[in-house]
Write an enzyme that holds these catalytic residues in place. Structure first.
Site, PDB file in Angstrom:
ATOM      1  N   THR A  89       0.824  -1.215   0.000  1.00  0.00           N
ATOM      2  CA  THR A  89       0.000   0.000   0.000  1.00  0.00           C
ATOM      3  C   THR A  89       0.859   1.267   0.000  1.00  0.00           C
ATOM      4  O   THR A  89       0.343   2.375   0.046  1.00  0.00           O
ATOM      5  CB  THR A  89      -0.907   0.018   1.252  1.00  0.00           C
ATOM      6  OG1 THR A  89      -0.069  -0.117   2.405  1.00  0.00           O
ATOM      7  CG2 THR A  89      -1.902  -1.126   1.223  1.00  0.00           C
TER       8      THR A  89
ATOM      9  N   HIS B 299      22.851   5.886  -8.489  1.00  0.00           N
ATOM     10  CA  HIS B 299      22.565   6.077  -9.913  1.00  0.00           C
ATOM     11  C   HIS B 299      23.744   6.669 -10.709  1.00  0.00           C
ATOM     12  O   HIS B 299      24.066   6.203 -11.790  1.00  0.00           O
ATOM     13  CB  HIS B 299      21.353   7.004 -10.092  1.00  0.00           C
ATOM     14  CG  HIS B 299      20.151   6.587  -9.300  1.00  0.00           C
ATOM     15  ND1 HIS B 299      19.778   5.273  -9.156  1.00  0.00           N
ATOM     16  CD2 HIS B 299      19.230   7.300  -8.613  1.00  0.00           C
ATOM     17  CE1 HIS B 299      18.668   5.211  -8.426  1.00  0.00           C
ATOM     18  NE2 HIS B 299      18.330   6.427  -8.074  1.00  0.00           N
TER      19      HIS B 299
END
Ligand code: BG6
Length: 490
Positions: free
Chosen positions: A13, A241
């Site tokens: 959720t 990244h």
């Protein structure tokens, strides 16, 4: 053939699951890439049931999916979803989950993916719980564990996390996601370099002046102060990244494309990065924090006024770094990395500047100075590959101008595939080439750990930049020569 599996999402959720995972599953469903019998089990604390979860997912996908929503495809995806309520930090939940999956074995295929869409602090706990009741064992099918960055907080905590993950899971079962590796243009770096004969002879210190890797975003911290305050730009973007992009640009060709060969080469790059000592951090790294400013026509508040941020916070929202790779190919060639929130634009690109031609042949003509060649790789929003060359201007005089040669992929369109679609499919296929290996994570932390330690002691002051700008001008002090400067556009 892709085998069927049960895809268990812990934290179903939460934001990641709602914004990224389920929309990615929708697009994979649409592309008919999901195995027929695959089932998705969402585990979370909320007192929801399957029906309610399906409604929520349907709403999320309507908002997030690209293009027009196809209700038939959505319905097919929703049929795969099953909700399991429970607290995944306690072992009993896993026992019940195991019993549930076994009891309904006609619905739930025996191969299982466990996806940790949860707080990093719970990664170790959940891996332990799974192992404690044997859900790591591959007696009746494979088991895979997917974790998302951040993998630890610094070198020591990353090593501790690895110990926890490895207690019950073997390295080949662990898929560490860095979603940048799923981006089209990032994968294109290898193809571009190793499927063409043109560039590899130039791809070294003899021809390249320096390399820049930029990630800028106009977004601020988007209500995530709790996460960002303890993280900062260096950990959030550069440790993962940007260093990953650097490895692909700098690596040697692997002997083949199998995951280990590829990852071995990436690790060699990280190991070859010249260590920065705590006392020299100032010459190699720069950090700053945004103050109020304007993004387009919108006025935005400074970092210190974001909700949940301490009024004396020195967390960096901008970080820039100079690295050298001490190997035969790259010695003395600077790699400049930078990232920032609330910047002038949202874009990621790799810009490679070549050296000047050795002879100024046109010196006595109206051409006073030749511009160097650049090779530009646009990662997002537009995927692009451009080479800048000097060509003659039409006319009687000898003048040059810069001409861009664009590869066919240089459209004005935004990327068509989301990185998560590629990565989720790879997890199901069991291909871990685009996932980080434990030593890769450790070496990446080695690179930035001294910087983190130096900055941790500088808690009094942090330079600033206006939101909506390209960051502070002082960052220019990282450049080796006066003629080097940040390239902001492609
Ligand atoms: C995440 C960072 O890993 O990457 C975020 O936690 C950042 O802070 C995001 O905004 C950037 O990803 P992308 O794909 O939008 O460039």
């Amino acid at each position: 053939m892709v085998e069927s599996c049960t895809f268990v999402v812990f934290g179903a959720t939460g934001n990641l699951s709602r914004n990224k995972l389920l929309p990615a599953f929708y697009h994979l469903e649409s592309a008919q890439r999901l195995p027929d019998k695959m089932a998705i089990v969402g585990v979370a604390l909320q007192e929801w049931n399957t029906e309610y979860w399906r409604q929520q997912v349907a709403q999320d996908i309507q908002l997030k999916a690209r293009g027009d929503l196809n209700r038939e495809i959505l319905a097919r995806l929703l049929q795969r979803l099953h909700y399991f309520q429970g607290d995944f930090t306690v072992v009993e939940t896993h026992q019940h989950l195991k019993a549930y999956l076994e009891k309904e074995s006609q619905i739930f295929p025996s191969n299982i993916v466990f996806y940790m869409s949860i707080r990093p602090a719970d990664f170790g706990v959940v891996a332990n719980n799974l192992g404690a009741i044997g859900l790591n064992l591959e007696r009746d099918g494979w088991r895979r564990l997917v974790v998302e960055k951040p993998f630890g907080y610094d070198l020591v905590s990353a090593e501790m996390l690895e110990v926890q993950l490895h207690r019950y899971f073997r390295e080949r079962q662990i898929f560490r996601i860095d979603h940048y590796l799923g981006k089209e243009m990032i994968q294109n770096v290898l193809v571009f370099r190793f499927a063409n004969v043109l560039f590899e002879p130039l791809w070294n210190r003899n021809y390249i002046d320096h390399i820049q890797i930029t990630h800028a975003e106009t977004a601020g911290i988007e209500g995530r102060a709790g996460f960002y305050e303890g993280t900062g730009a260096l950990r959030d973007m550069i440790q993962s990244h940007l260093l990953q992009m650097l490895t692909l640009v700098a690596m040697e060709p692997p002997p083949n494309m199998d995951p280990e060969s590829l990852r071995d080469e990436k690790v060699k790059v990280l190991k070859s990065i010249r260590p920065i000592s705590v006392s020299t951090v100032r010459s190699y790294a720069f950090r700053a924090q945004y103050v109020s400013g304007s993004i387009g026509s919108n006025k935005v508040v400074g970092y210190l006024n974001e909700e949940g941020v301490a009024s004396n916070s020195t967390t960096e929202t901008y970080a820039a770094l100079k690295l050298y790779i001490d190997n035969w190919r790259w010695r003395h060639i600077p790699f400049y990395l930078r990232t920032g929130k609330r910047m002038a634009t949202t874009a990621s690109h790799i810009s490679i500047r070549f050296k000047e031609v050795p002879q100024q042949l046109f010196r006595r003509t109206p051409i006073h100075r030749l511009e160097p060649n650049w090779l530009l790789l646009g990662v997002q929003p537009n995927e692009c590959l451009r080479i800048e060359l000097q060509t003659k201007e039409v006319g009687l005089e000898m003048r040059t101008h810069t001409t861009g040669l664009d590869a066919a992929s240089c459209g004005q369109e935004e990327a068509k595939l989301d990185a998560y679609e590629i990565l989720l499919l790879d997890v199901i296929k069991g291909d871990n080439s685009l996932f980080l290996r434990d030593d890769e994570v450790r070496w990446a932390w080695q690179v930035i750990d001294p910087i983190l330690r130096a900055w941790a002691t500088e808690r009094e002051f942090i330079p600033s930049y206006n939101a909506g700008s390209w960051g502070p001008s002082e960052t220019g002090r990282l450049f080796d020569c006066d003629d080097q400067h940040w390239r902001n556009t492609l």
